[in-house]
Design an enzyme around this catalytic site. Sequence first.
Site, PDB file in Angstrom:
ATOM      1  N   HIS A   1       0.817  -1.094  -0.015  1.00  0.00           N
ATOM      2  CA  HIS A   1       0.082  -0.028  -0.033  1.00  0.00           C
ATOM      3  C   HIS A   1       0.915   1.204  -0.011  1.00  0.00           C
ATOM      4  O   HIS A   1       1.826   1.605   0.997  1.00  0.00           O
ATOM      5  CB  HIS A   1      -0.671  -0.094   1.144  1.00  0.00           C
TER       6      HIS A   1
ATOM      7  N   GLU B   1      -8.842   5.259  -6.866  1.00  0.00           N
ATOM      8  CA  GLU B   1      -9.546   5.365  -5.782  1.00  0.00           C
ATOM      9  C   GLU B   1     -10.848   6.189  -6.123  1.00  0.00           C
ATOM     10  O   GLU B   1     -10.865   7.078  -7.091  1.00  0.00           O
ATOM     11  CB  GLU B   1      -8.512   6.300  -5.123  1.00  0.00           C
TER      12      GLU B   1
ATOM     13  N   GLU C   1      -8.969   3.954  10.836  1.00  0.00           N
ATOM     14  CA  GLU C   1      -7.695   4.191  11.088  1.00  0.00           C
ATOM     15  C   GLU C   1      -7.294   5.196  12.233  1.00  0.00           C
ATOM     16  O   GLU C   1      -6.235   5.252  12.861  1.00  0.00           O
ATOM     17  CB  GLU C   1      -7.018   5.539   9.842  1.00  0.00           C
TER      18      GLU C   1
ATOM     19  N   ASP D   1       2.564   2.788   3.571  1.00  0.00           N
ATOM     20  CA  ASP D   1       1.763   3.944   3.160  1.00  0.00           C
ATOM     21  C   ASP D   1       2.577   4.748   2.186  1.00  0.00           C
ATOM     22  O   ASP D   1       3.581   4.721   1.461  1.00  0.00           O
ATOM     23  CB  ASP D   1       1.474   4.693   4.360  1.00  0.00           C
TER      24      ASP D   1
HETATM   25  O1  MCF Z   1      -3.293   6.183   4.181  1.00  0.00           O
HETATM   26  C1  MCF Z   1      -2.837   7.431   4.524  1.00  0.00           C
HETATM   27  C2  MCF Z   1      -3.745   8.014   5.626  1.00  0.00           C
HETATM   28  N1  MCF Z   1      -5.057   7.843   5.491  1.00  0.00           N
HETATM   29  C3  MCF Z   1      -5.864   8.146   4.451  1.00  0.00           C
HETATM   30  N2  MCF Z   1      -5.648   8.787   3.059  1.00  0.00           N
HETATM   31  C4  MCF Z   1      -4.235   8.555   2.710  1.00  0.00           C
HETATM   32  C5  MCF Z   1      -3.037   8.129   3.517  1.00  0.00           C
HETATM   33  N3  MCF Z   1      -2.047   8.635   2.521  1.00  0.00           N
HETATM   34  C6  MCF Z   1      -2.565   9.448   1.635  1.00  0.00           C
HETATM   35  N4  MCF Z   1      -3.901   9.200   1.694  1.00  0.00           N
HETATM   36  C7  MCF Z   1      -4.680  10.117   0.558  1.00  0.00           C
HETATM   37  C8  MCF Z   1      -5.968   9.131   0.127  1.00  0.00           C
HETATM   38  O2  MCF Z   1      -5.774   8.317  -0.862  1.00  0.00           O
HETATM   39  O3  MCF Z   1      -4.942  11.399   1.147  1.00  0.00           O
HETATM   40  C9  MCF Z   1      -6.223  11.597   0.578  1.00  0.00           C
HETATM   41  C10 MCF Z   1      -6.729  10.448  -0.387  1.00  0.00           C
HETATM   42  O4  MCF Z   1      -6.658  10.633  -1.355  1.00  0.00           O
HETATM   43  C11 MCF Z   1      -7.114  11.991   1.819  1.00  0.00           C
HETATM   44  S1  MCF Z   1      -8.554  12.716   1.606  1.00  0.00           S
HETATM   45  C12 MCF Z   1      -8.327  14.153   1.067  1.00  0.00           C
HETATM   46 FE    FE Z   2      -2.979   4.989   2.811  1.00  0.00          FE
END
Ligand code: MCF
Ligand code: FE
Length: 403
Positions: A59, A139, A207, A306
């Site tokens: 991921h 996504e 999360e 991540d």
């Molecule tokens: O996994 C981490 C933390 N949790 C959620 N989203 C994201 C993470 N790193 C990047 N993201 C991205 C997600 O895919 O940030 C955006 C999304 O496109 C968050 S929502 C504006």
């Molecule tokens: Fe993520």
Amino acid sequence: MKLKANYVVTMNKSYEIIENGEIIFDKEIIEIGTNLPKCEKEIDLGENSVIMPALINSHTHLEFSSNKTLLEYGDFIIWLNSVIKHRETLFVECKTECFKKAIDEMKKSGICAFGEISSTGDDLKYLKHSPLKVAYFNEIIGTAPGAVDMLYQDFLVRLSESQALEGKNFKTGISIHSPYSVHPVLMDKVIEIAKKKNLPIQAHFMESKAERRWLDEGEGEFKLFFEKHFKNAKPFIKPIEFLEKFKNTKTTFVHCVYANDKELSKIKEIKADIAHCPVSNRLLNVGLLDLERVKNFSIDYSVATDGLSSNYSLNLFKEIRAALLMHIELHPKYLAKDLLKAVTINAAKELGFNNGSLEPGKDADMVTFKLPSKVTQKELLPLQIILHTNEVDHLFINGKLIK
Ligand code: MCF
Ligand code: FE
């Protein structure tokens, strides 16, 4: 060709580690064992050498790779607000060089494949030339009922552009960002596609404490967040209903730090996996996944970095070393074994690649490196590998030397 090493860590079902082991391969692994037939090309990797399956970073968010110090760590909601504020800037700043650097770091650390969450599709032009295998998760994100159609159409375009590249080294999938950020109508539409086309899915789930509170009670920090950005202040779905939607799909839930027993039991029931990102969780200060509990539910998990949006590195050896040091609830010797599984065979299953273990018929995706000195107890080999490895000497993908 044949390689020989002091230790061949197979990652097969019985976790076999072959001492003075040999492996014969072309694009795929042909034979593995000791005293194998002679080959035209043979390399003995020498003292304290190890061969193991190449690592798989299940991921990532490479589109955020230009982030170094811009995003604000230490609190999930503060981080999320900073992502919303800087997202465009970070995307504009990540072009060819930036993607190349991100992939290079993964390559050096022995990663042969990664799962990419793509929110825009703009990363496709860089990733289609990736020397590493890519599982590309398109996504879907957005809660405004009025935007559902537009978001869905945009998603379909991105999905078909990525599906055009589908092949042995490039897989496509779907990412439903999270239960709090996607309209249920959109969830249903894209899950339907995943089922029809048999595509893997990833979804961020439970999360943060803020997510837990918002989905359970419609209160807390997320209430303020939604009022500020999106003017809607009610959660759309209960966590268990969300999980139910993924029945009969191949899904990985990312994070799950705040998943309760009922939810973990549902994750097991629908045969889903968990992707664990300990460094990201630490930097966003959301706490630590209870791996012992995940193990008690017999849920398979991968470990992933991540994106650089919530990490300082994409090196998976560093990530599993951090995990090893953080999870004091588990014995280091056994945790180390599980962590190597998490970044090889488990991650391969989640992304749908034919690799992750050294067995005849698997793709010859493997790494070699040397430990600094002799390992006296074979049982401790996984632990010593995690403590002493940052970069690999060789990385083979489909039997070809990449590094
Ligand atoms: O996994 C981490 C933390 N949790 C959620 N989203 C994201 C993470 N790193 C990047 N993201 C991205 C997600 O895919 O940030 C955006 C999304 O496109 C968050 S929502 C504006
Ligand atoms: Fe993520």
